[in-house]
Design a protein around this motif. Sequence first.
Motif, mmCIF file in Angstrom:
data_model
loop_
_atom_site.group_PDB
_atom_site.id
_atom_site.type_symbol
_atom_site.label_atom_id
_atom_site.label_comp_id
_atom_site.label_asym_id
_atom_site.label_seq_id
_atom_site.Cartn_x
_atom_site.Cartn_y
_atom_site.Cartn_z
ATOM 1 N N PHE A 84 -12.542 5.986 -4.091
ATOM 2 C CA PHE A 84 -11.529 5.727 -3.057
ATOM 3 C C PHE A 84 -11.311 7.280 -2.588
ATOM 4 O O PHE A 84 -11.897 7.873 -1.614
ATOM 5 C CB PHE A 84 -10.018 5.919 -3.712
ATOM 6 C CG PHE A 84 -8.859 5.758 -2.933
ATOM 7 C CD1 PHE A 84 -9.207 4.243 -1.759
ATOM 8 C CD2 PHE A 84 -8.826 7.492 -2.566
ATOM 9 C CE1 PHE A 84 -7.733 5.006 -0.941
ATOM 10 C CE2 PHE A 84 -7.942 7.293 -1.666
ATOM 11 C CZ PHE A 84 -7.561 6.778 -0.900
ATOM 12 N N TYR A 94 -10.765 -3.059 -6.214
ATOM 13 C CA TYR A 94 -9.075 -2.480 -7.474
ATOM 14 C C TYR A 94 -8.490 -3.657 -8.116
ATOM 15 O O TYR A 94 -8.195 -4.186 -9.229
ATOM 16 C CB TYR A 94 -8.808 -1.442 -6.636
ATOM 17 C CG TYR A 94 -7.974 -0.689 -7.627
ATOM 18 C CD1 TYR A 94 -8.102 -0.396 -8.411
ATOM 19 C CD2 TYR A 94 -6.306 -1.541 -7.848
ATOM 20 C CE1 TYR A 94 -7.185 0.230 -10.025
ATOM 21 C CE2 TYR A 94 -4.915 -0.765 -8.927
ATOM 22 C CZ TYR A 94 -5.842 -0.081 -9.922
ATOM 23 O OH TYR A 94 -5.317 0.373 -10.691
ATOM 24 N N ALA A 95 -8.338 -4.398 -7.312
ATOM 25 C CA ALA A 95 -7.285 -5.889 -7.656
ATOM 26 C C ALA A 95 -8.226 -6.735 -8.058
ATOM 27 O O ALA A 95 -7.376 -7.481 -8.829
ATOM 28 C CB ALA A 95 -7.066 -6.549 -6.042
ATOM 29 N N LEU A 138 -12.329 1.974 -9.972
ATOM 30 C CA LEU A 138 -12.354 2.506 -8.786
ATOM 31 C C LEU A 138 -13.868 3.789 -9.217
ATOM 32 O O LEU A 138 -14.252 4.016 -8.476
ATOM 33 C CB LEU A 138 -12.044 3.408 -7.468
ATOM 34 C CG LEU A 138 -10.981 1.932 -7.185
ATOM 35 C CD1 LEU A 138 -9.552 2.767 -6.069
ATOM 36 C CD2 LEU A 138 -11.712 0.889 -6.182
ATOM 37 N N LEU A 151 -11.556 0.219 3.876
ATOM 38 C CA LEU A 151 -10.650 0.107 2.404
ATOM 39 C C LEU A 151 -10.348 -0.875 2.163
ATOM 40 O O LEU A 151 -10.277 -0.977 0.727
ATOM 41 C CB LEU A 151 -9.830 0.689 3.923
ATOM 42 C CG LEU A 151 -9.070 2.432 3.344
ATOM 43 C CD1 LEU A 151 -8.016 3.001 4.033
ATOM 44 C CD2 LEU A 151 -8.548 2.315 1.440
ATOM 45 N N PHE A 163 -14.249 7.266 -0.180
ATOM 46 C CA PHE A 163 -13.365 6.578 1.394
ATOM 47 C C PHE A 163 -12.693 8.210 1.670
ATOM 48 O O PHE A 163 -13.270 8.928 3.120
ATOM 49 C CB PHE A 163 -12.260 6.089 0.918
ATOM 50 C CG PHE A 163 -11.223 5.688 1.976
ATOM 51 C CD1 PHE A 163 -12.110 5.229 3.391
ATOM 52 C CD2 PHE A 163 -10.426 6.150 2.326
ATOM 53 C CE1 PHE A 163 -10.609 4.891 4.866
ATOM 54 C CE2 PHE A 163 -9.236 5.958 3.322
ATOM 55 C CZ PHE A 163 -9.781 5.356 4.432
ATOM 56 N N ALA A 192 -9.666 -2.409 -1.464
ATOM 57 C CA ALA A 192 -8.966 -3.070 -2.497
ATOM 58 C C ALA A 192 -9.031 -3.506 -3.051
ATOM 59 O O ALA A 192 -8.586 -4.518 -3.819
ATOM 60 C CB ALA A 192 -8.120 -3.499 -1.093
ATOM 61 N N LEU A 193 -10.020 -4.479 -1.793
ATOM 62 C CA LEU A 193 -10.461 -6.062 -3.093
ATOM 63 C C LEU A 193 -11.345 -6.157 -4.873
ATOM 64 O O LEU A 193 -10.565 -6.354 -5.033
ATOM 65 C CB LEU A 193 -11.962 -6.983 -2.423
ATOM 66 C CG LEU A 193 -11.313 -7.591 -1.515
ATOM 67 C CD1 LEU A 193 -11.844 -7.613 -0.237
ATOM 68 C CD2 LEU A 193 -10.524 -8.645 -1.870
#
Lengths: 114, 530
Positions: free
Chosen positions: B132, B183-184, B189, B176, B135, B180-181
């Motif tokens: 992250f 992390y889910a 991360l 992003l 990013f 997100a995928l």
Amino acid sequence: MAWLFAGSIGLLMGCGTYLVLRARGFSVALGLMLLTYATNLFVLAAGGLKVGRAPVAGHGNPVERMADPLPQALVLTAVVIGFAMTALVLVLILRALSDLGSERVDAQRGGEEQ
Amino acid sequence: MSLLLISPLALPLGLGALLIARPGLPLDRQRRIGLTGSIAVLGAALGLLAVTADGRIAATLIGDWPAPYGIVLIADRLSALLLTLTGTLALAVSAHLWLSPSAADRAGRHFHALFQLQLFGLAGAFLTGDLFNLFVFFEVLLIASYGLLVQGGGPARTRAALHYVVLNMIGSSLFLLGVALIYATAGTLSLAHLPDRLQALQPAQAPLAGAGLLLLGGAFALKAALVPVHAWLVPAYSAAQAPVAALFAIMTKVGVYALLRLFALLPAAGSALGTLPLQALIAIGALLTLSVGALGVVAAPDLRTMTANLVLVSVGTLLAGIAAGTTQGIAAGLYYLIHTTLVTGGLFLLIEAISWDRDRGPWLRPSPQPPAAAWLGPLFLGGSLAIAGLPPLSGFVGKAWIMDALQSAGRVSATPHPGWMLSWALLLGSSLLVVVGLSRAGMVVFWQGAPAAAPSRRPSQLPPAAALLAASPLLVLLGGPLAQYLDATALQLRDGRAYVAAVTALEPIEPTESTAPAPTPDRADHGGRQ
């Protein structure tokens, strides 16, 4: 709720993609905004869809009932960045409108200096 | 050690903030502040290079949350190397701005502030330890680069900037979504925590994590300007002012760096990606990129467009080596990365000097008055030899090393690979096209038209460009030790255990209180959700 959430993200993403591909300044800006919204909702959902749970433990909220705080922190950052970028794109599109005399993102006039 | 890690971030950020707060500073002082920032980054980078040279990994916690939940700054050999490269390039560009009477930083009030913020973003991207923050630093360096790109104004710059911004915003969205995928599914991360978590994925979640990794691959390929997402590079680099374009020479390399970190995760992500060969896809993209770039070099109507296409060729070439996946391939790709960043940066600066001396500027048409400065011709010849990959300069060494790596990877590897013979053909063919394009440019610029009687009008801007180009013979002379260092870098990257160990060994300065446990989200509940 998951279906509703996923459906909304899909709808936003689809509309955003359509608008970005129209290649006119205002549509592109609007499309980028929708794409950003969809992405932010998606990041929020990465922590799991839970109702009525606080992201902070303590103060009567036991650890096992807390929501995952990390995606909420991530999405906050992403919202701020997305907001700034949208403002920048709008300024650039206005600038292109005056410099290139057209709203189309591939406007040619004056593009080549010889 | 933590000071070394924090200073390349804190100093440019502080100087950038200072420059924004005092917009009325005389240009002279702004340039001096800019030079200070570049020297600071280079100094810290050299310090990190020395600390990590023996294989140690420097890491520190920001904000004192325990790893792997807290924010980690970490430098292994790869990060230190790329940070040093950034510092060197930034120093040359700052020195160019300082020495030259050019007006590159005169048009906009915030040129030097944006320059410092760009350094901040670059240093952060190379030093961060989680996806992250990668990013966030990508966004920082991109926002600064948007500002730098439009410096000077004009329709061509506006148009290039608009395309560049829109494409990169879409790229950021992809980035992003991938984050997100991941992390889910994996629940972390942190680059040090991910290999473990990716290996322990439940079968139902593996495809989702794989999709996340692919999205990241796509976003990084956009930053590295791989075909088919390369279209932003040539207009942006040829429209930017020369010092900006020279600094941008490191920007595609941030994408390459991110791809390297992604490749380092792949062995652990076997269940997530199944049989999908991400590296082979990148290799195919790299070969296409260098072919498209070589055609662009031949077709370019002016020197800047030609150099921008040379950036494409070099990204393709070095990624062809890196995507081979072997230690030798990564080391060869890194050698080529150092070579190409410095030489293309030098060429951008040199072309500015050549254009000033010609009536026709950078355009490749006979000019009544060819450039008069005695050093322009030899420097252009040297830069051309280096970038085209002719002996005895570093481009030749790098290309030969990459081709050797591709051949041995093609023989040993069981994974699908586009075939080393095809890669060889494309690499050599693109080199030939580059030689043809550069010879034509040199003949038009230097040999057509009558020599001018007047001496060069601006002699003082050459030293930084010459210094960057002189890196090429230096890279050959230091080839032996450098090759050993790069081999060690590639081994460390592929091994990955030391990286993980360095992060898990981090202790917060203040022990966490027992009454308030660190907010570790309940992963069991999380993982079983679907």
